[in-house]
Design a protein around this motif. Structure first.
Motif, PDB file in Angstrom:
ATOM      1  N   LYS A 466       0.837  -1.209   0.000  1.00 22.28           N
ATOM      2  CA  LYS A 466       0.000   0.000   0.000  1.00 22.28           C
ATOM      3  C   LYS A 466       0.867   1.252   0.000  1.00 22.28           C
ATOM      4  CE  LYS A 466      -3.788  -2.167   2.529  1.00 22.28           C
ATOM      5  NZ  LYS A 466      -4.284  -2.348   3.903  1.00 22.28           N
ATOM      6  N   LEU A 467       1.917   1.248   0.808  1.00 22.07           N
ATOM      7  CA  LEU A 467       2.811   2.414   0.869  1.00 22.07           C
ATOM      8  C   LEU A 467       3.423   2.693  -0.498  1.00 22.07           C
ATOM      9  CD1 LEU A 467       4.739   1.694   4.211  1.00 22.07           C
ATOM     10  CD2 LEU A 467       3.146   3.584   3.812  1.00 22.07           C
ATOM     11  N   SER A 468       3.745   1.631  -1.211  1.00 27.23           N
ATOM     12  CA  SER A 468       4.413   1.823  -2.507  1.00 27.23           C
ATOM     13  C   SER A 468       3.454   2.452  -3.508  1.00 27.23           C
ATOM     14  CB  SER A 468       4.963   0.505  -3.028  1.00 27.23           C
ATOM     15  OG  SER A 468       3.931  -0.265  -3.604  1.00 27.23           O
ATOM     16  N   TRP A 469       2.168   2.287  -3.286  1.00 30.29           N
ATOM     17  CA  TRP A 469       1.198   2.874  -4.201  1.00 30.29           C
ATOM     18  C   TRP A 469       0.895   4.332  -3.846  1.00 30.29           C
ATOM     19  CZ3 TRP A 469      -0.528   2.763  -8.830  1.00 30.29           C
ATOM     20  CH2 TRP A 469      -1.722   3.406  -9.163  1.00 30.29           C
ATOM     21  N   HIS A 547      -8.123  15.486  -4.336  1.00 34.95           N
ATOM     22  CA  HIS A 547      -7.096  16.411  -4.829  1.00 34.95           C
ATOM     23  C   HIS A 547      -5.941  15.709  -5.546  1.00 34.95           C
ATOM     24  CE1 HIS A 547      -8.585  20.109  -2.890  1.00 34.95           C
ATOM     25  NE2 HIS A 547      -9.061  19.277  -1.968  1.00 34.95           N
ATOM     26  N   TRP A 548      -5.702  14.453  -5.170  1.00 32.12           N
ATOM     27  CA  TRP A 548      -4.542  13.748  -5.729  1.00 32.12           C
ATOM     28  C   TRP A 548      -4.961  12.572  -6.604  1.00 32.12           C
ATOM     29  CZ3 TRP A 548      -0.878  10.057  -2.630  1.00 32.12           C
ATOM     30  CH2 TRP A 548       0.245   9.760  -3.413  1.00 32.12           C
ATOM     31  N   GLY A 549      -6.097  11.967  -6.236  1.00 27.86           N
ATOM     32  CA  GLY A 549      -6.533  10.790  -6.980  1.00 27.86           C
ATOM     33  C   GLY A 549      -6.148   9.485  -6.314  1.00 27.86           C
ATOM     34  N   LYS A 550      -5.513   9.547  -5.152  1.00 31.28           N
ATOM     35  CA  LYS A 550      -5.139   8.319  -4.441  1.00 31.28           C
ATOM     36  C   LYS A 550      -5.359   8.522  -2.948  1.00 31.28           C
ATOM     37  CE  LYS A 550      -0.842   7.785  -6.200  1.00 31.28           C
ATOM     38  NZ  LYS A 550       0.363   7.078  -6.680  1.00 31.28           N
ATOM     39  N   LYS A 551      -5.601   7.398  -2.255  1.00 30.85           N
ATOM     40  CA  LYS A 551      -5.811   7.456  -0.812  1.00 30.85           C
ATOM     41  C   LYS A 551      -4.586   6.924  -0.088  1.00 30.85           C
ATOM     42  CE  LYS A 551     -10.644   6.748   0.398  1.00 30.85           C
ATOM     43  NZ  LYS A 551     -11.675   5.723   0.625  1.00 30.85           N
TER      44      LYS A 551
ATOM     45  N   GLY B  52       6.238   0.410 -14.607  1.00 31.45           N
ATOM     46  CA  GLY B  52       6.579  -0.916 -14.115  1.00 31.45           C
ATOM     47  C   GLY B  52       6.868  -0.881 -12.625  1.00 31.45           C
ATOM     48  N   GLU B  53       7.476  -1.955 -12.141  1.00 30.17           N
ATOM     49  CA  GLU B  53       7.717  -2.050 -10.705  1.00 30.17           C
ATOM     50  C   GLU B  53       8.699  -0.985 -10.206  1.00 30.17           C
ATOM     51  OE1 GLU B  53      10.209  -5.463  -9.555  1.00 30.17           O
ATOM     52  OE2 GLU B  53      10.273  -5.966 -11.681  1.00 30.17           O
ATOM     53  N   HIS B  54       9.476  -0.419 -11.146  1.00 31.24           N
ATOM     54  CA  HIS B  54      10.448   0.579 -10.706  1.00 31.24           C
ATOM     55  C   HIS B  54       9.837   1.960 -10.556  1.00 31.24           C
ATOM     56  CE1 HIS B  54      13.681  -2.196 -10.711  1.00 31.24           C
ATOM     57  NE2 HIS B  54      13.345  -2.604 -11.915  1.00 31.24           N
ATOM     58  N   GLU B  55       8.562   2.063 -10.882  1.00 29.75           N
ATOM     59  CA  GLU B  55       7.870   3.341 -10.718  1.00 29.75           C
ATOM     60  C   GLU B  55       6.674   3.129  -9.801  1.00 29.75           C
ATOM     61  OE1 GLU B  55       8.061   2.226 -14.189  1.00 29.75           O
ATOM     62  OE2 GLU B  55       9.970   3.219 -14.603  1.00 29.75           O
ATOM     63  N   PRO B  56       6.926   2.842  -8.513  1.00 30.25           N
ATOM     64  CA  PRO B  56       5.801   2.511  -7.627  1.00 30.25           C
ATOM     65  C   PRO B  56       4.812   3.665  -7.509  1.00 30.25           C
ATOM     66  CG  PRO B  56       7.821   2.837  -6.365  1.00 30.25           C
ATOM     67  CD  PRO B  56       8.214   2.801  -7.812  1.00 30.25           C
ATOM     68  N   GLY B  57       3.537   3.312  -7.613  1.00 27.69           N
ATOM     69  CA  GLY B  57       2.487   4.309  -7.474  1.00 27.69           C
ATOM     70  C   GLY B  57       2.173   5.043  -8.759  1.00 27.69           C
ATOM     71  N   ILE B  58       2.884   4.711  -9.827  1.00 29.22           N
ATOM     72  CA  ILE B  58       2.658   5.373 -11.112  1.00 29.22           C
ATOM     73  C   ILE B  58       1.949   4.383 -12.028  1.00 29.22           C
ATOM     74  CG2 ILE B  58       3.776   6.506 -13.080  1.00 29.22           C
ATOM     75  CD1 ILE B  58       4.287   7.962 -10.454  1.00 29.22           C
ATOM     76  N   VAL B 448       2.439  10.023 -14.375  1.00 28.80           N
ATOM     77  CA  VAL B 448       1.093  10.340 -13.920  1.00 28.80           C
ATOM     78  C   VAL B 448       0.896   9.668 -12.562  1.00 28.80           C
ATOM     79  CG1 VAL B 448      -1.364  10.244 -14.439  1.00 28.80           C
ATOM     80  CG2 VAL B 448       0.287  10.522 -16.293  1.00 28.80           C
ATOM     81  N   ASP B 449       0.965  10.507 -11.523  1.00 25.48           N
ATOM     82  CA  ASP B 449       0.893  10.039 -10.128  1.00 25.48           C
ATOM     83  C   ASP B 449      -0.477  10.460  -9.617  1.00 25.48           C
ATOM     84  OD1 ASP B 449       1.306   9.371  -7.531  1.00 25.48           O
ATOM     85  OD2 ASP B 449       3.011  10.709  -7.189  1.00 25.48           O
ATOM     86  N   GLY B 450      -1.414   9.507  -9.576  1.00 23.62           N
ATOM     87  CA  GLY B 450      -2.790   9.895  -9.277  1.00 23.62           C
ATOM     88  C   GLY B 450      -3.268  10.813 -10.391  1.00 23.62           C
TER      89      GLY B 450
END
Lengths: 561, 561
Positions: A466-469, A547-551, B52-58, B448-450
């Protein structure tokens, strides 16, 4: 003696896999003999696998051996078939839970000893080095090793003779019609065992979906020799370090072409030392340390290095980045990936190939030339092995679910009796009587998280996912006895976008929410810190989604003053 | 007019890639005409790639277009060659920064309109739908679309005629000798342009390392028809939704075998609607919704679904898990992956195949039968195209570094003049005079992060990468004016192993360290909260390394009371 008498006296012969069926790596097989509740156990192999992106923070995954931990006083020993990590890599982690003697031939024992030493348990572990072809007994088990050819030296099939029948546990093997270094798979001895009578062949399924047979190490050696011979400048070859035949082939080709060999990477060095101790590399002086690289003219050097899977800290990745302290390449040099890419590593390997290409360095992989062959049997090889050993049953192990199913189908097509599939944890009675699944025991994966071994899917790993997301926000406040704020709230953000899509900085959003919460709640309500914390936490997560699109994860600390 | 006169009058014709050279996806090419500082620009394609996995949360990565943002008042338009995400996927994200008119043929425009609508900007964007084969001018650029065959309908090469010469921008193409649905690559028109004179061919390099030519969609259609015909029970086919020829082939095969087609997955539905609007699927009624699946007998249904790349929330993954609400499979059913696995997705795809195999469901992939063909030209196809268009120069785009290098080599071998390699951001003057790199402009990747678009490797993403490895610890304390503690410290742990290898719970370790820190520091020192916080932070990280083997992120909050 009827089958019933036999069963009363000796109980049953059972096979149990704790890892390696329907998954890659983590091979761990058990053979049990005796009546239920009082079986003697023999373990064959105890391997690991590498974690992927879905296991953040985990390096290595081990089989869950809790079943045999509970039975460890009846575990007579662990036989390691060969030196690969997917067969011995979990021993240093899990041996303290088993404490049984380990039997291995010299090469595997040598590498294993090093791992036990690193784990600080070498002194405790009874590691028995046995010669190839050795036959010995562990109580009711009469055990014989038979050499098979594989991509590392001293791979062994394990013949397990019991009063209820003989099992051939193939280990990892192939039929190399043109072997380089290791002996060929011992057809004579296997035929002999076939004539003696083989109840079950427990067998490698890795390539059970690949038709035909496979080229040999000597074919690869010839390709490498030609590539090295034709190269005008530096040559770097990355390969699985444990493939000593391959190292030998490169050494020979380099010598013929008037080149010296430089090795790079710790595991390469370690394997070369072990191989030398076992007599597989005659001339250790041929392998120069990394420091020698820079002083050799480009046309007189071959570098053998680790990192064929794109591991970011291994020699190959650093050479590609031009960040290796001692090994530098230039335009016109050649890099050979004498390896296959293990699923999951494609992006990393491709990225390295591209970094090299961008610098004008030629890259040759198994897609371009015969610079790698598999170490596992294809379908024709499997059929050949059946003809040698003539088992009544085939138990497919060592492979993904598709490989296992394909192997079972092949065995059926070859006229061998169909068995219920022995998935991990499914205890298969081999004798007496018609084989069947008689029990299901705990099985699964253990995660090595730092130095801690946790159960599959531990809470810490789930949280890291979850943190990584979406990162984490922590808000810390102090309130007095009247529910009034004392001092300024503190906000910690980790992995959070500081600017939002709505142009309001994240920190300002959170400050506003704290303000709102205090305004909305009466002082008495604020004194219920649990309630206030939860209200604030929810509103922060909701606002971040807008505001960000993620929780993000969010925690609120409220100190009462 | 001499070349110098021409240059004074019209300046130069330049090519500039902002994405897609040396990387997968994110295709974005620019053509500039005029003197430096006053060039008119034409953009061809604006694609994205998946993280990919190297861009967590993207989720999605876009090309950095800041260069053309700065020149947007001279950007005359954006031509989209075809409907694939790596060619149009960034438009909905980045159009607000450019605001130029967009030109696309009907199928791509239809899918693009949907994306613009989702982004809430459909009303603002001048999206001009142009017919295939259309020729039009944008100031100094004379633009013509020429149909090429590809794995989605209406793929176009863009012919850009300028006073300084004609450029053929190939788009994505192949020569399908047995095309199914889309027209064949328009050889006649391309030959015509070749006779007119082509300065430069800017060309797809994806398969420049693959020898020979490739089978066609009709060959795949025949294989699918046979598999569907021979199947005794349910058939599920997962494919790239945008490959309408493939959908058509499945529909026809199903009809012939007396089966109905059920579609599953949002993007499948969306493509089918767009294809229908464009006249590519005559009989929309043939495609039933998911709800119909359960009511059809196993031997009378084919399900076409999304998720061929193992996407965890797509239909295929849920069918494999048996967690799809409407589509359930049983032993003996058949799943066909009519697709290739994009590098990075191997583990996810293999996991799905194995989940199916474990349930006794047959799986057929491109490794087992001809159920997929590439949409890009192999080496023989490239040479053929050269012969049609007869360009003076070839500019390889669209491919990893190795593909680009291989394509450049192929062009040289075909006797075409060698060009300096136009990497992303390297502005290549095509005319007048000998082509050369004349400028280097900013380029790179936007994440694109969120809902936030950040620069490559933003701090938030880097932090998330650290969090995914070792989690985070936050300690919050209150001290009074004398440096004495007020109340109990609060500890937040996220992604941390609670039990350590040394058997001391993590929380106890941290409490001890807080205790120690207070003991060691005099009250006056404690009032220096910066110093105390840093001392505590360091000792926590050090202790975690010892007890856990990893150093988590750590933040210490100290409230002054």
């Amino acid at each position: 003696m009827t089958s019933q008498d036999l069963q009363n006296k000796t109980g049953e012969l059972v096979f149990l896999s704790l890892g390696g069926i329907g998954e890659i790596g983590m091979n761990c097989s058990l053979y049990g003999l005796g009546p239920a509740g009082d079986r003697r156990w023999l373990m064959v192999d105890l391997g690991m696998t590498f974690a992927g992106e879905h296991e953040p923070g985990i390096d290595v995954i081990l089989p869950d051996i809790s079943f045999i931990e509970g039975e460890r006083y009846r575990l007579l020993g662990l036989v390691a078939t060969h030196a690969h990590e997917d067969h011995i890599g979990a021993i240093a982690h899990l041996w303290p839970r088993l404490r049984a003697p380990i039997y291995a031939t010299k090469f595997a024992a040598s590498l294993l000893a090093h791992k036990l030493d690193e784990a600080g348990i070498e002194g405790e572990v009874p590691l028995r080095v046995i010669p190839g072809g050795h036959r010995f007994t562990l109580e009711c088990f009469d055990i014989e090793l038979v050499g098979v050819n594989h991509s590392t030296p001293e791979s062994n099939a394990v013949i397990i003779r019991t009063p209820l029948g003989t099992v051939v546990h193939s280990g990892d093997w192939r039929i190399d019609r043109r072997p380089m270094l290791a002996a060929a798979t011992d057809e004579t001895r296997l035929r002999c065992i076939g004539r003696e009578g083989c109840l079950a062949l427990v067998c490698d399924s890795t390539n059970a979906m690949s038709e035909g047979d496979s080229p040999g190490e000597r074919d690869v050696a010839e390709t490498l020799a030609k590539l090295i011979h034709d190269a005008e400048r530096r040559v770097v070859i990355t390969s699985f370090a444990s493939n000593v035949a391959r190292l030998n082939a490169v050494e020979r080709a380099a010598r013929t072409s008037g080149r010296r060999i430089v090795t790079a990477g710790r595991s390469m060095r370690r394997v070369i030392e072990a191989a030398h101790r076992c007599g597989y590399l005659k001339d250790m002086a041929a392998f120069l340390p990394e420091e020698a690289f820079a002083d050799l003219p480009p046309e007189q050097v071959v570098c053998l290095c680790t990192g064929s899977q794109g591991e970011p800290r291994a020699a190959m990745a650093r050479i590609a980045d031009n960040s290796h302290p001692l090994i530098a390449l230039d335009e016109g040099d050649l890099v050979i990936f004498s390896s296959k890419t293990i699923p999951g590593n494609e992006r990393a390997v491709i990225a390295i190939e591209n970094r090299l290409a961008r610098r004008g360095i030629d890259v040759v992989t198994e897609h371009d030339a015969l610079v790698h062959v598999t170490g596992h049997p294809r379908r024709e090889d499997l059929k050949q092995f059946y003809r040698w050993v003539r088992p009544r049953y085939v138990v497919p192990i060592h492979g993904e679910a598709r490989h296992i199913m394909a192997h079972a189908g092949l065995a059926r097509d070859a006229g061998l009796a169909a068995l219920p599939l022995a998935g991990n944890g499914r205890m298969l009675r081999l004798a007496p009587g018609k084989p069947e699944i008689i029990d299901e025991v705990p099985h699964g994966r253990l995660m090595v998280d730092g130095q801690v071994i946790t159960r599959q899917e531990g809470a810490a790993m789930r949280t890291r996912r979850k943190l990584s997301w979406a990162g984490m926000i922590v808000v810390s406040l102090v309130i007095d006895a009247h529910g009034e704020r004392v001092g300024a709230p503190q906000i910690i953000m980790a992995g959070i976008a500081h600017e939002t899509a709505t142009a309001t900085p994240t920190e300002a959003i959170i400050h506003d929410l704290i303000e709102d919460t205090f305004t909305k709640l009466a002082p008495t309500q604020r004194c219920d810190t649990g309630h206030m914390g939860e209200a604030l936490r929810r509103s922060i997560r909701r606002a971040m989604l807008i505001h960000w699109g993620k929780k993000p994860l969010c925690r609120v600390i409220i100190h009462r003053n």
